[in-house]
Design an enzyme around this catalytic site. Sequence first.
Site, mmCIF file in Angstrom:
data_model
loop_
_atom_site.group_PDB
_atom_site.id
_atom_site.type_symbol
_atom_site.label_atom_id
_atom_site.label_comp_id
_atom_site.label_asym_id
_atom_site.label_seq_id
_atom_site.Cartn_x
_atom_site.Cartn_y
_atom_site.Cartn_z
ATOM 1 N N TYR A 68 0.829 -1.213 0.000
ATOM 2 C CA TYR A 68 0.000 0.000 0.000
ATOM 3 C C TYR A 68 0.864 1.264 0.000
ATOM 4 O O TYR A 68 1.866 1.343 0.708
ATOM 5 C CB TYR A 68 -0.957 0.006 1.204
ATOM 6 C CG TYR A 68 -2.117 -0.977 1.065
ATOM 7 C CD1 TYR A 68 -2.386 -1.619 -0.153
ATOM 8 C CD2 TYR A 68 -2.948 -1.261 2.130
ATOM 9 C CE1 TYR A 68 -3.446 -2.515 -0.282
ATOM 10 C CE2 TYR A 68 -4.015 -2.161 2.005
ATOM 11 C CZ TYR A 68 -4.254 -2.780 0.795
ATOM 12 O OH TYR A 68 -5.298 -3.671 0.674
ATOM 13 N N PRO A 222 -16.201 -1.817 0.539
ATOM 14 C CA PRO A 222 -17.622 -2.082 0.808
ATOM 15 C C PRO A 222 -18.532 -0.942 0.360
ATOM 16 O O PRO A 222 -19.742 -1.137 0.269
ATOM 17 C CB PRO A 222 -17.666 -2.266 2.331
ATOM 18 C CG PRO A 222 -16.508 -1.463 2.832
ATOM 19 C CD PRO A 222 -15.439 -1.583 1.785
ATOM 20 N N LEU A 223 -17.944 0.233 0.070
ATOM 21 C CA LEU A 223 -18.720 1.339 -0.507
ATOM 22 C C LEU A 223 -18.246 1.566 -1.943
ATOM 23 O O LEU A 223 -18.309 2.688 -2.474
ATOM 24 C CB LEU A 223 -18.559 2.608 0.337
ATOM 25 C CG LEU A 223 -19.001 2.439 1.808
ATOM 26 C CD1 LEU A 223 -18.676 3.682 2.633
ATOM 27 C CD2 LEU A 223 -20.498 2.132 1.891
ATOM 28 N N GLY A 226 -16.008 4.466 -3.052
ATOM 29 C CA GLY A 226 -16.560 5.817 -3.210
ATOM 30 C C GLY A 226 -17.409 5.963 -4.466
ATOM 31 O O GLY A 226 -18.124 6.945 -4.637
#
Length: 310
Positions: A68, A222-223, A226
């Site tokens: 990351y 999970p969204l 965005g």
Amino acid sequence: RAHNICLNSRNLWWHYLFYGILTLEKFSRIVVGCWRLLDWQKSTEELQRYISDAVDLGLTSFDHADIYGDYQCEAAFGQALTPVLREKVQLITKCGIGLVSSARPAHRIKHYNLSKSHIVSSVEQSLTNLRTDRIDLLMLHRPDPLMDADEVADAFESLRKSGKVLEFGVSNFSSREFELLNDRFPLSTNQLEISVVQPDALFSGIMELMQQLRVAPMAWSPLAGGRLFANDNERLQSVHDTLTSLSATYSATVSSIALAWLIKHPARIYPVVGSGKTDRLREYVRAMDIQLSRQDWFAILRASRGVDVA
Ligand code: NAP
């Protein structure tokens, strides 16, 4: 050695059968994802405050990967992690993807590497970056066509024995890939892309396997990273409209309802959220109190797939 690992795995099976879902019990039901950490542009003090606020909200588990932020996120997080905070959080990280990066000059091409030597050296580096003596959960980031399950089990066993890693899991593994490795070494989770925008994992057979084995999965993005709020196509707009129409019923935001939709699934999904804003984390926590009705759950599914169930 592989035989011993199999026996351990069988013992754990009996445990699962008698005691029900055991995996991920010590992790917070909503996990804080750190993939975008550098984008948040927080100073070390601000990041420390953010971690501490998340912990106060009950979000104590933090999801990382070696790669990351072009291999920089873990170290930025580690700098902000005080010894007191370390005792309050669970650290999750991943390994197995090799990026072409100035941080890894030997890499000529993007590749996967689940060899024992890579797994062990990646963990050593993560421990240094995160300034800790133990990783609470290590995941293999992606399935590797060259994965030798015995070699991975051997790597996991030596990391477990040394106390450097407490639990092991995988990410983006299909049912067969999961079964192969889980046969050699008991896995605690499979982190998959699942959301109201991307529900395919609910129909691929993997969730049935997770339930069968009583292994709780995690849901990344999970969204939808965005995109749920971008409304830039008809399907996204329809999902967003459906969630908005339910907001009044549940006195909750679109985000909370989208997370509640995942949490309702019987496989016991742990969403891994990715916002750098404490106010949003506060919204997400609300999801755990929402009991979506069956029909509302299916209304969201219909909006997502564009069709009613058969
Ligand atoms: P996400 O929670 O689906 O998306 C986070 C993004 O949505 C942020 O950019 C956030 O912006 C934005 N957002 C949230 N609420 C919003 C709103 N109301 N309006 C507008 N934008 C909003 O999660 P993600 O960051 O994509 O992924 C979460 C974690 O999953 C990652 O950090 C990583 O740990 C993990 N992950 C794993 C894999 C894997 O292969 N295993 C792959 C991808 C990700 P703000 O910061 O402004 O709130």
